[in-house]
Write an enzyme that holds these catalytic residues in place. Structure first.
Site, PDB file in Angstrom:
ATOM      1  N   TYR A 138       0.832  -1.207   0.000  1.00 30.67           N
ATOM      2  CA  TYR A 138       0.000   0.000   0.000  1.00 30.67           C
ATOM      3  C   TYR A 138       0.868   1.260   0.000  1.00 30.67           C
ATOM      4  O   TYR A 138       1.538   1.569   0.991  1.00 30.67           O
ATOM      5  CB  TYR A 138      -0.952   0.022   1.207  1.00 30.67           C
ATOM      6  N   HIS A 192      -0.188 -12.045   0.565  1.00 29.57           N
ATOM      7  CA  HIS A 192      -1.029 -11.008  -0.030  1.00 29.57           C
ATOM      8  C   HIS A 192      -1.429 -11.327  -1.483  1.00 29.57           C
ATOM      9  O   HIS A 192      -0.590 -11.323  -2.368  1.00 29.57           O
ATOM     10  CB  HIS A 192      -0.269  -9.667   0.016  1.00 29.57           C
TER      11      HIS A 192
HETATM   12  P1  NAD Z   1     -13.349   0.038   1.274  1.00 30.13           P
HETATM   13  O1  NAD Z   1     -14.457  -0.714   0.673  1.00 30.13           O
HETATM   14  O2  NAD Z   1     -13.153  -0.054   2.726  1.00 30.13           O
HETATM   15  O3  NAD Z   1     -13.523   1.555   0.800  1.00 30.13           O
HETATM   16  C1  NAD Z   1     -12.591   2.527   1.134  1.00 30.13           C
HETATM   17  C2  NAD Z   1     -13.009   3.843   0.532  1.00 30.13           C
HETATM   18  O4  NAD Z   1     -14.221   4.273   1.157  1.00 30.13           O
HETATM   19  C3  NAD Z   1     -11.990   4.944   0.818  1.00 30.13           C
HETATM   20  O5  NAD Z   1     -12.017   5.861  -0.258  1.00 30.13           O
HETATM   21  C4  NAD Z   1     -12.534   5.593   2.066  1.00 30.13           C
HETATM   22  O6  NAD Z   1     -12.066   6.904   2.209  1.00 30.13           O
HETATM   23  C5  NAD Z   1     -14.024   5.533   1.803  1.00 30.13           C
HETATM   24  N1  NAD Z   1     -14.857   5.549   3.029  1.00 30.13           N
HETATM   25  C6  NAD Z   1     -14.653   4.885   4.191  1.00 30.13           C
HETATM   26  N2  NAD Z   1     -15.640   5.146   5.060  1.00 30.13           N
HETATM   27  C7  NAD Z   1     -16.503   5.980   4.448  1.00 30.13           C
HETATM   28  C8  NAD Z   1     -17.711   6.594   4.833  1.00 30.13           C
HETATM   29  N3  NAD Z   1     -18.246   6.387   6.026  1.00 30.13           N
HETATM   30  N4  NAD Z   1     -18.326   7.422   3.954  1.00 30.13           N
HETATM   31  C9  NAD Z   1     -17.798   7.620   2.711  1.00 30.13           C
HETATM   32  N5  NAD Z   1     -16.650   7.073   2.286  1.00 30.13           N
HETATM   33  C10 NAD Z   1     -16.004   6.252   3.145  1.00 30.13           C
HETATM   34  O7  NAD Z   1     -12.002  -0.399   0.490  1.00 30.13           O
HETATM   35  P2  NAD Z   1     -10.503  -0.639   0.955  1.00 30.13           P
HETATM   36  O8  NAD Z   1      -9.948   0.487   1.732  1.00 30.13           O
HETATM   37  O9  NAD Z   1      -9.780  -1.071  -0.274  1.00 30.13           O
HETATM   38  O10 NAD Z   1     -10.620  -1.905   1.907  1.00 30.13           O
HETATM   39  C11 NAD Z   1     -10.503  -1.808   3.306  1.00 30.13           C
HETATM   40  C12 NAD Z   1      -9.200  -2.374   3.816  1.00 30.13           C
HETATM   41  O11 NAD Z   1      -9.186  -3.779   3.667  1.00 30.13           O
HETATM   42  C13 NAD Z   1      -7.951  -1.885   3.072  1.00 30.13           C
HETATM   43  O12 NAD Z   1      -7.558  -0.603   3.566  1.00 30.13           O
HETATM   44  C14 NAD Z   1      -6.984  -2.993   3.366  1.00 30.13           C
HETATM   45  O13 NAD Z   1      -6.474  -2.834   4.681  1.00 30.13           O
HETATM   46  C15 NAD Z   1      -7.888  -4.227   3.322  1.00 30.13           C
HETATM   47  N6  NAD Z   1      -7.947  -4.861   1.976  1.00 30.13           N
HETATM   48  C16 NAD Z   1      -7.140  -5.912   1.733  1.00 30.13           C
HETATM   49  C17 NAD Z   1      -7.144  -6.524   0.494  1.00 30.13           C
HETATM   50  C18 NAD Z   1      -6.216  -7.680   0.236  1.00 30.13           C
HETATM   51  O14 NAD Z   1      -5.534  -8.128   1.130  1.00 30.13           O
HETATM   52  N7  NAD Z   1      -6.155  -8.195  -0.973  1.00 30.13           N
HETATM   53  C19 NAD Z   1      -7.984  -6.063  -0.524  1.00 30.13           C
HETATM   54  C20 NAD Z   1      -8.834  -5.008  -0.240  1.00 30.13           C
HETATM   55  C21 NAD Z   1      -8.813  -4.418   1.019  1.00 30.13           C
END
Ligand code: NAD
Length: 323
Positions: free
Chosen positions: A63, A128
């Site tokens: 990230y 990952h």
């Molecule tokens: P997410 O679905 O959590 O969406 C994140 C987006 O939504 C960001 O732009 C954030 O600013 C926005 N957001 C968050 N809360 C909000 C709210 N209340 N109102 C409006 N917008 C809001 O997607 P993500 O961040 O990709 O996934 C969450 C976490 O999961 C990642 O940060 C990561 O730690 C993990 N993740 C891991 C993998 C993997 O291992 N392959 C893949 C995806 C995500």
């Protein structure tokens, strides 16, 4: 010194003995993955998350090309609380430079991650996005290397992450029971796609903990919409915009509805949402506490589910075709 308040439900994570807050803090936004985030906003978001009862924080060297790990490390240190008050996961095998799941690389990777995170150990180390590697290498080389890291005390538990659900059963069917403690699945238990549901009984039978990441489908279920790089089809993006507009018109919020949908299944230990501001932290924690008090907004949910009807469970390809 910050101290966490117990107003968020804690849920057990498989057989690990860990209890994770039902809302987890996804730190990919701290690597500027969804646009630029100031250091102050990053520190404040983590502090507020911990203050409101979030005890689980997830990052990866991928990230922001290590930026997320560095920012999270700084923010956790600034909390000034004992290490056992928060749970941290990071990952290995995926880097800005590409994928490398070799034993040599993942063994080096944890030391680099611990230095950036300013920690002596992580609670969970995930491989990952394993669909981009050879799954047989994951089974025969990567996971045995991670077991050695576990024995050395650098990680307490081992996890695997990926988008296609078949990679989890492939690996879990081939490793000794208890070797892989956790899976992290993403974008498969949100209003528009709930396909991980079919896998939950299998995971439960193996005592494997389930983390559901990206409840907002990586920005699809937000008023601002997804980032440029989002892999969804135009049709799915269109349906998400329509759903967000419908909620707005009714005085509701698509992100809150999305969080509550994901949080409502207690077989999922934590809903890992990416956050980059104190406001988002407060909104997402409020979504959980309101759900616990009032239950789901079934009327709005049914209307939004109807909008998603034609694209329900539509996903996108990820990784290399597995033999
Ligand atoms: P997410 O679905 O959590 O969406 C994140 C987006 O939504 C960001 O732009 C954030 O600013 C926005 N957001 C968050 N809360 C909000 C709210 N209340 N109102 C409006 N917008 C809001 O997607 P993500 O961040 O990709 O996934 C969450 C976490 O999961 C990642 O940060 C990561 O730690 C993990 N993740 C891991 C993998 C993997 O291992 N392959 C893949 C995806 C995500």
């Amino acid at each position: 010194m910050a101290s966490s308040s117990p107003n968020l439900e804690l849920r057990p994570l498989g057989n690990t003995g860990l209890k994770l807050s039902c809302v987890g803090f996804g730190a990919s936004p701290l690597g500027n993955v969804f646009g630029s985030v100031s250091e102050q906003d990053a520190l404040d978001s983590v502090r507020e998350a911990f203050r409101l009862g979030i005890n689980f924080f997830d990052t990866s060297p991928f990230y922001g090309g290590t930026l997320s790990e560095k920012m999270l490390g700084k923010a956790l240190k600034a909390l000034g609380v004992p290490r056992n008050e928060y749970i941290v996961s990071t990952k290995c095998g995926r880097y800005k430079e590409g994928f490398d799941f070799s034993a040599e690389r993942v063994t080096r990777s944890i030391d680099e991650s611990l230095a950036r995170l300013q920690l002596d150990y992580v609670d969970i180390l995930h491989c990952h996005d394993i669909e981009f590697g050879s799954l047989d290498q994951i089974v025969n080389e990567t996971i045995p290397a991670l077991q050695k890291l576990k024995e050395a005390g650098k990680t307490r538990f081992i996890g695997i992450t990926g988008l296609p659900l078949g990679v989890f059963t492939y690996v879990l069917d081939r490793v000794p029971p208890g070797t892989v403690d956790v899976i992290l699945s993403y974008c498969h238990y949100s209003i528009n796609d709930s396909t991980v549901l079919d896998l939950l009984p299998y995971l439960k039978s193996k005592g494997v903990g389930v983390i559901h990441a990206a409840p907002l489908a990586m920005g699809l279920l937000t008023d601002n919409g997804p980032p440029e790089w989002h892999p969804a089809s135009a049709e799915l993006k269109f349906a998400c915009r329509a759903a967000a507009a419908y909620c707005k018109e009714k005085g509701k919020n698509i992100s809150k509805l999305g969080m509550q949908y994901s949080l409502s299944n207690k077989d999922i230990s934590t809903v890992l949402v990416g956050m980059n501001s104190v406001r988002q932290v407060e909104q997402n924690v409020a979504a959980a506490t309101e759900l616990a008090t009032f239950g789901q907004d079934r009327e709005t949910l049914s209307a939004v589910e109807a909008i998603f009807g034609p694209v329900k469970n539509q996903t996108w390809s990820s990784g290399i075709p597995q033999s």
